[in-house]
Each structure stands twice: as C-alpha cells, then as structure tokens.
Design a protein around this motif. Structure first.
Motif, PDB file in Angstrom:
ATOM      1  N   UNK A  38       2.355  -1.189   4.379  1.00 35.04           N
ATOM      2  CA  UNK A  38       1.440  -1.562   3.315  1.00 35.04           C
ATOM      3  C   UNK A  38       1.578  -0.573   2.163  1.00 35.04           C
ATOM      4  N   UNK A  39       1.114  -0.996   1.020  1.00 40.73           N
ATOM      5  CA  UNK A  39       1.083  -0.150  -0.163  1.00 40.73           C
ATOM      6  C   UNK A  39      -0.208  -0.456  -0.909  1.00 40.73           C
ATOM      7  N   UNK A  40      -0.741   0.522  -1.589  1.00 40.59           N
ATOM      8  CA  UNK A  40      -1.954   0.322  -2.370  1.00 40.59           C
ATOM      9  C   UNK A  40      -1.663  -0.650  -3.503  1.00 40.59           C
ATOM     10  N   UNK A  41      -2.503  -1.664  -3.643  1.00 46.04           N
ATOM     11  CA  UNK A  41      -2.310  -2.650  -4.696  1.00 46.04           C
ATOM     12  C   UNK A  41      -1.070  -3.501  -4.490  1.00 46.04           C
ATOM     13  N   UNK A  42      -0.687  -3.727  -3.229  1.00 52.85           N
ATOM     14  CA  UNK A  42       0.530  -4.481  -2.916  1.00 52.85           C
ATOM     15  C   UNK A  42       0.507  -5.853  -3.580  1.00 52.85           C
ATOM     16  N   UNK A  43       1.551  -6.131  -4.341  1.00 51.04           N
ATOM     17  CA  UNK A  43       1.692  -7.418  -5.020  1.00 51.04           C
ATOM     18  C   UNK A  43       3.109  -7.916  -4.779  1.00 51.04           C
ATOM     19  N   UNK A  52       9.896  -9.897  -5.734  1.00 52.93           N
ATOM     20  CA  UNK A  52       9.510  -8.695  -6.470  1.00 52.93           C
ATOM     21  C   UNK A  52       8.281  -8.111  -5.794  1.00 52.93           C
ATOM     22  N   UNK A  53       8.326  -6.809  -5.533  1.00 56.38           N
ATOM     23  CA  UNK A  53       7.206  -6.137  -4.871  1.00 56.38           C
ATOM     24  C   UNK A  53       6.748  -4.973  -5.747  1.00 56.38           C
ATOM     25  N   UNK A  54       5.414  -4.897  -5.936  1.00 55.62           N
ATOM     26  CA  UNK A  54       4.806  -3.844  -6.756  1.00 55.62           C
ATOM     27  C   UNK A  54       3.649  -3.227  -5.980  1.00 55.62           C
ATOM     28  N   UNK A  55       3.249  -2.064  -6.415  1.00 58.71           N
ATOM     29  CA  UNK A  55       2.143  -1.338  -5.805  1.00 58.71           C
ATOM     30  C   UNK A  55       2.526   0.119  -5.687  1.00 58.71           C
ATOM     31  N   UNK A  56       1.720   0.881  -4.934  1.00 57.33           N
ATOM     32  CA  UNK A  56       2.025   2.293  -4.727  1.00 57.33           C
ATOM     33  C   UNK A  56       2.123   2.564  -3.238  1.00 57.33           C
ATOM     34  N   UNK A  57       3.302   2.998  -2.819  1.00 54.57           N
ATOM     35  CA  UNK A  57       3.546   3.356  -1.423  1.00 54.57           C
ATOM     36  C   UNK A  57       3.215   4.833  -1.221  1.00 54.57           C
ATOM     37  N   UNK A  58       2.857   5.175   0.003  1.00 50.85           N
ATOM     38  CA  UNK A  58       2.500   6.554   0.317  1.00 50.85           C
ATOM     39  C   UNK A  58       3.671   7.509   0.115  1.00 50.85           C
ATOM     40  N   UNK A  59       4.890   7.043   0.438  1.00 51.87           N
ATOM     41  CA  UNK A  59       6.066   7.894   0.300  1.00 51.87           C
ATOM     42  C   UNK A  59       7.319   7.027   0.187  1.00 51.87           C
ATOM     43  N   UNK A  60       8.451   7.672  -0.036  1.00 50.76           N
ATOM     44  CA  UNK A  60       9.711   6.944  -0.213  1.00 50.76           C
ATOM     45  C   UNK A  60      10.092   6.148   1.020  1.00 50.76           C
ATOM     46  N   UNK A  61       9.843   6.705   2.203  1.00 49.94           N
ATOM     47  CA  UNK A  61      10.187   6.011   3.446  1.00 49.94           C
ATOM     48  C   UNK A  61       9.457   4.679   3.545  1.00 49.94           C
TER      49      UNK A  61
END
Length: 145
Positions: A38-43, A52-61
């Motif tokens: 999951x990622x914050x604000x996953x779109x 196309x995937x957008x949002x903020x992931x916790x880290x690169x992995x």
C-alpha cells in the motif's frame, strides 16, 4: 521510477477469462492488498494495457514492489510508476525471466554468485512464494547488495 515494461500475456490472471484483457483499477488495488502492499493516497488508473500508479510509498522497496505486482498481472504491458518515496534508497534493477532461468542462474548473472539467490527471493516476497516458482515473462526486483 518511471515507466516499466512487462509482457502483456504473462502474469497472474485476476479474473477467470482466458484472454489477456487489462484489469480494472479496483482489481489491481485488490491485488496489491492481497500482497499487503500500500501507499498513502494510492491512486491507480488504467488506460488499455498501461497502468499509472501515484501516491507516497514508505520506501523505495515498497514502491518497486507495487510496480512489479501491478506489472506482473496479465493484461498489463506498462506501469508508469509515479509514486513518491518517503525514505529514498538506491533503486533496484529489474530482470525479466526467460525460459530456463532459475533464481540461482539470475543471481550468478546479476551478482556473480549463484548462492545469492535468497536475496532475490526475499526482495520479491510476497509475490514469490517459493524460489522455484518463477515463470518466463515475470519481472523481478534485483536489489543492490
């Protein structure tokens, strides 16, 4: 991370049909949830066979795993990974499995040491459940050592 290319015909089928139609954004979100990604604000948006995937992931992995989980889905040919990363790290390389490959063979090619296959296996969990269960066309993360 940018655009990653995948084999449209390879990958996990998210629905029962035999044709390689692209999955819906909801289907893809369920696939990520199954892998606990999951990622914050996953779109997620789908345009034909491009995701196309957008949002903020916790880290690169996590960002890389989200991209390959989406791309290793039948019907997806490209993933435009626009995820931002809270804790950036060195990006992994990616490898497309070909017939006859094993994780040991890939580790030998990528790291120069076949015994480093567990690093590749761990880097691709939970999408990989066993080191021997890879298939041609599948894209794997190859993390830096």
């Amino acid at each position: 991370m940018g655009i990653l290319n995948f084999l449209r015909e390879a990958g996990e089928k998210l629905f029962g049909g035999s044709d390689a139609n692209a999955a819906s954004a909801d289907d893809l979100k369920k696939e990520l949830a199954k892998h606990q990604l999951d990622a914050e604000g996953l779109d997620i948006s789908v345009d034909g066979d491009k995701v196309t995937v957008k949002g903020q992931a916790a880290n690169s992995e996590v960002a890389e795993k989200i991209a390959i989980a989406l791309g290793n889905t039948q019907g997806v040919a490209q993933v435009d990974n626009q995820l931002s990363v809270a804790q950036p790290a060195a990006e992994s390389r990616f490898y497309t499995v070909v017939k006859g490959d094993t994780l040991s063979k890939i580790a030998k090619e990528m790291y120069g040491d076949a015994n480093k296959y567990p690093q590749i296996f761990e880097a691709n969990k939970p999408m990989l459940t066993h080191p021997d269960k890879i298939y041609p066309g599948q894209v794997l993360r190859i993390p830096a050592l």
